[in-house]
Design an enzyme around this catalytic site. Structure first.
Site, short mmCIF file in Angstrom:
data_model
loop_
_atom_site.label_atom_id
_atom_site.label_comp_id
_atom_site.label_asym_id
_atom_site.label_seq_id
_atom_site.Cartn_x
_atom_site.Cartn_y
_atom_site.Cartn_z
N HIS A 385 -10.57 8.01 -5.05
CA HIS A 385 -11.45 6.86 -4.83
C HIS A 385 -10.97 5.96 -3.71
CE1 HIS A 385 -14.67 4.17 -5.62
NE2 HIS A 385 -14.80 4.41 -6.91
N ASP A 389 -16.19 5.97 -1.88
CA ASP A 389 -16.72 5.42 -3.12
C ASP A 389 -17.60 6.46 -3.81
OD1 ASP A 389 -15.46 3.02 -2.60
OD2 ASP A 389 -17.13 2.31 -1.38
#
Lengths: 412, 340
Positions: A385, A389
């Site tokens: 991450h 995103d």
């Protein structure tokens, strides 16, 4: 002959003791065995006794001081003997025989040094007093811990005086201390093999460093199954062309279109790779290995199949070269052969993402509002991450799903 | 109580020691000639009038002869204080210093002592490469010698008196820019005089002085560099960096303990020396702290020194080569801010 009064090592785990109170004052006569001070360790409260007869001098730690074990906190001198100078500066003004105490020199003369070599316990006590919370760790161990996000406070050092060394950061990373296995009835302890150790360290590093998210989706695999069957008929030497080969091609094609996940986090930034090298998770007797198919986006499935076959065979024989096991930019792991539908693969560090492929299975599907038999596959994408995103990652997985369902787009 | 410069304090120390012990005598070039300067830097001015030319001996221009005579006299029980005008000329008497004075006590199983003092001015003062060196590190390397480096008048007197009474040969390095009363720009405009107590005092060897206390960085410096380090510490204090400045006062014996205790507190060490970098005394100090203080360090040990070139004659270049207050400030700031 002056005798040091030492804080005893009574097996306390902290290696330190707190001085609760002094039972004797400087200048008091003491006999052997007489209690001099009371200290508290993490295990017990105890009295420190005189190991020599004489006069107590040179008390260097006040009540409340926390001192490492085996620190000299005072000395016992023979009556009439001059105490040795304290081993560290004891404030201003500093008076000593041989030098009349002079008025302050015009050049600032803040404090006189003691001239004696302090022992390492003294130095660490000073360090802790001025820099509380500082871990005792070698520069290399600090760097390694910083790299892996390891908290030094959580590590027990195995070096001198509890120094955290490189080996401690590693054993912390793998959660075991091979040098000191505990025996436990009804169990046996097996040291890591070299492969197991590497896997353990890499997986632990991945888990620690990369905040990982897994997305799953189900794709219609009928077109893919048809394509595979057709290849097996039409391509010579491709009778074992596998779904894995097709997924390598599909993942590489998707990465070429959406290269954000063909990347890794590096030095506080993102390194994007031009070339697409797909690592293939291969299960062997020794453990998991991940040989790499290079430039997979520029290769046809037949060539991918040939390379995959060769790499997998040699992986099982333990005959892969190191360069064949490194340099991957994305990993594919297929557990379909074991009847696994969906799972949460772990990112293979330092890569940024991994695609997990489940089994291709006949299932009832709804097509054109009709329930009918079909074939499906669950795709699981785990990504770092820090790199991207959820949105871009979801679009990437969606593109893979599209290519699975409409593989003719690969040559569009 | 009186205020004296280093030159005056040294003179007073010699006078007191000569009064106290008739075995003490001085020898050197032009140290007692009538209408002379009292050596190259006025240190012995007036002493030949007071003690006569038997005890203040003017020598030919031969360092080999000066040191050789001092070694011989010391071996026979005298307590000579020899002066070589410039420390650069110590090398002319290398055999006497390194092979004779340093070794006699050991080679004789302790039966022969060499209680001599050798005074040697150091420092770059626009006099060119052969009159500018700071060779303390050379002699720190030779077992047998003690080495004192007084940066204040108070220390100069106390250390010289201790040196005279020591049974080992002792080298005292004095800085040319620190002899005077100070106030000169080259010395940083400092007042270089000290209050000297009326009562007698000696300073034990091997005891450093913490000239300024601080918590962010330990600076170890001698002689002129100690004064520049103090000036740098003043500037750094204005930006909130608190530097602890340690003056070792003697290089042999060296007060490792005070430096280590300070590094235990600050975690950072800068050594400033006027000698050129490679193989200087700072390298030895750095090695000792890296060894005994490994766990205390939060940053690499840094050294600031003259660049590794013979001292240039051009004043501009000399100023460039010798560590300045500005260079000390920059390096200290970089260490404290974790940039090195």
């Amino acid at each position: 002959m002056a005798v040091d009064v030492l804080i005893p090592n009574a097996g306390q785990t902290s290696g330190e003791a707190t001085i609760l109170r002094w039972l004797k004052k400087p200048g008091d006569s003491v006999k052997i065995g007489e209690a001099l001070l009371e200290v508290e360790t993490d295990k017990a409260t105890m009295e420190v006794e005189a190991t020599a007869a004489g006069v107590l001098q040179g008390v260097r730690y006040e009540t409340g001081a926390v001192v490492p074990v085996l620190t000299a906190v005072a000395v016992i001198v023979e009556a009439g003997e001059r105490p040795k100078p304290p081993a560290r500066p004891s404030g201003f003004p500093f008076k000593e025989e041989g030098e009349a105490l002079s008025p302050p020199a015009p050049i600032r003369h803040a404090r006189r040094g003691g001239g004696a070599q302090p022992d390492s316990g003294d130095l660490l006590a000073i360090m802790r007093a001025h820099r509380p919370g500082r871990a005792l760790a070698s520069p290399l161990a600090r760097a390694l811990a910083a790299d892996t996000g390891l908290a030094l406070t959580a590590v027990t050092g195995s070096g001198p005086r509890g120094r955290i060394m490189k080996r401690d950061t590693q054993s912390e990373a793998i959660g075991a201390r091979p040098s000191q296995p505990t025996t436990e009835p009804g169990s046996r302890w097996i040291p890591f093999s070299a492969t197991r150790r590497t896997i353990a360290e890499r997986m632990a590093a991945s888990w620690r460093e990369a905040p990982q998210v897994t997305l799953t989706t189900e794709a219609d695999a009928e077109a893919l199954a048809r394509l595979r069957a057709q290849f097996q008929i039409d391509l010579p030497d491709a009778d074992d062309l596998s779904y894995t080969d097709l997924f390598v091609k599909i993942a590489a094609a998707a990465l070429r279109e959406q290269p954000q996940l063909n990347a890794r986090v590096e030095d506080g930034g993102i390194r994007l790779f031009d070339a697409i090298h797909i690592g293939l998770a291969v299960d062997t007797e020794r453990g998991l290995v991940v040989p790499v198919i290079r430039e997979a986006d520029r290769k046809g499935v037949a060539q991918i199949a040939r390379e995959r076959r060769d790499l997998a065979e040699r992986a099982r024989g333990g005959r892969l070269r190191p360069d064949e096991l490194s340099g991957g930019t994305f990993t594919l792991t297929n557990l379909g052969a074991f009847e696994i539908d969906a799972f949460t693969p772990i990112v293979n560090p330092p890569e940024g993402a991994v695609l997990g492929v489940g089994r291709i299975v006949k299932k009832p599907v709804v097509r054109d509002d009709e329930l009918r038999p079909g074939m499906t596959v669950v795709l699981s994408l785990t990504f770092d991450h820090r790199l991207v995103d959820g949105g871009p990652a979801a679009r990437f997985l969606q593109r893979i799903k599209t290519l699975v369902e409409k593989p003719h787009l690969l040559i569009a | 109580m009186k205020r004296l410069s280093i030159a005056e304090a040294l003179r007073e120390a010699m006078r007191e020691e000569m009064q106290r012990d008739e075995r003490v005598f001085l020898l050197g070039e032009d140290i007692g000639i009538p209408q002379g300067f009292g050596g190259a830097f006025t240190v012995t001015l007036g002493l030949s009038d007071e003690f006569g030319h038997e005890r203040v001996v003017d020598t030919p221009i031969s360092e080999k002869a000066i040191v050789g005579a001092a070694v011989g006299a010391a071996m026979m029980g005298m307590r000579p204080i020899a002066d070589v005008q410039y420390s650069d000329f110590l090398f002319c008497a290398a055999d006497e210093i390194v092979n004779q004075a340093a070794k006699m006590t050991y080679m004789s199983g302790g039966t022969v002592k060499v209680p001599m003092v050798l005074r040697a001015p150091v420092g770059a003062t626009n006099r060119g490469a052969q009159h500018a060196q700071s060779p303390e590190g050379f002699f720190m390397h030779v077992p047998g010698w003690k080495v004192a480096v007084p940066a204040t008048a108070y220390d100069a007197k106390g250390l010289l008196k201790t040196a005279v009474r020591d049974d080992s040969p002792v080298l005292i390095f004095e800085h040319k820019r620190l002899y005077g009363k100070g106030g000169r720009k080259e010395a940083g405009g400092l007042d270089l005089t000290s209050d000297i107590p009326d009562e007698e005092y000696c300073i034990p060897f091997g005891q450093a002085v913490i000239r300024r206390e601080g918590s962010d960085l330990t600076v170890v410096a001698t002689l002129l560099m100690m004064h520049r380090s103090l000036a740098a510490a003043d500037l750094l204090a204005q930006e909130g960096i608190n530097v602890e400045v340690i003056d070792p006062r003697t290089l042999v014996p060296f007060d490792d303990g005070t430096v280590l205790a300070s590094v235990a507190k600050t975690g950072k060490l800068l050594i400033v020396e006027e000698d050129n970098l490679t193989g200087g005394w700072g390298a030895e100090v750095a090695a000792r702290v890296a060894d005994a203080g490994f766990d205390l360090l939060d940053a690499p040990i840094k050294r600031l020194a003259s660049y590794d070139v013979p001292m240039p004659f051009a004043p501009v270049l000399e100023n460039f080569v010798v560590p300045s207050v500005e260079r000390i400030v920059e390096m200290a700031r970089a260490i404290v801010k974790g940039k090195v």
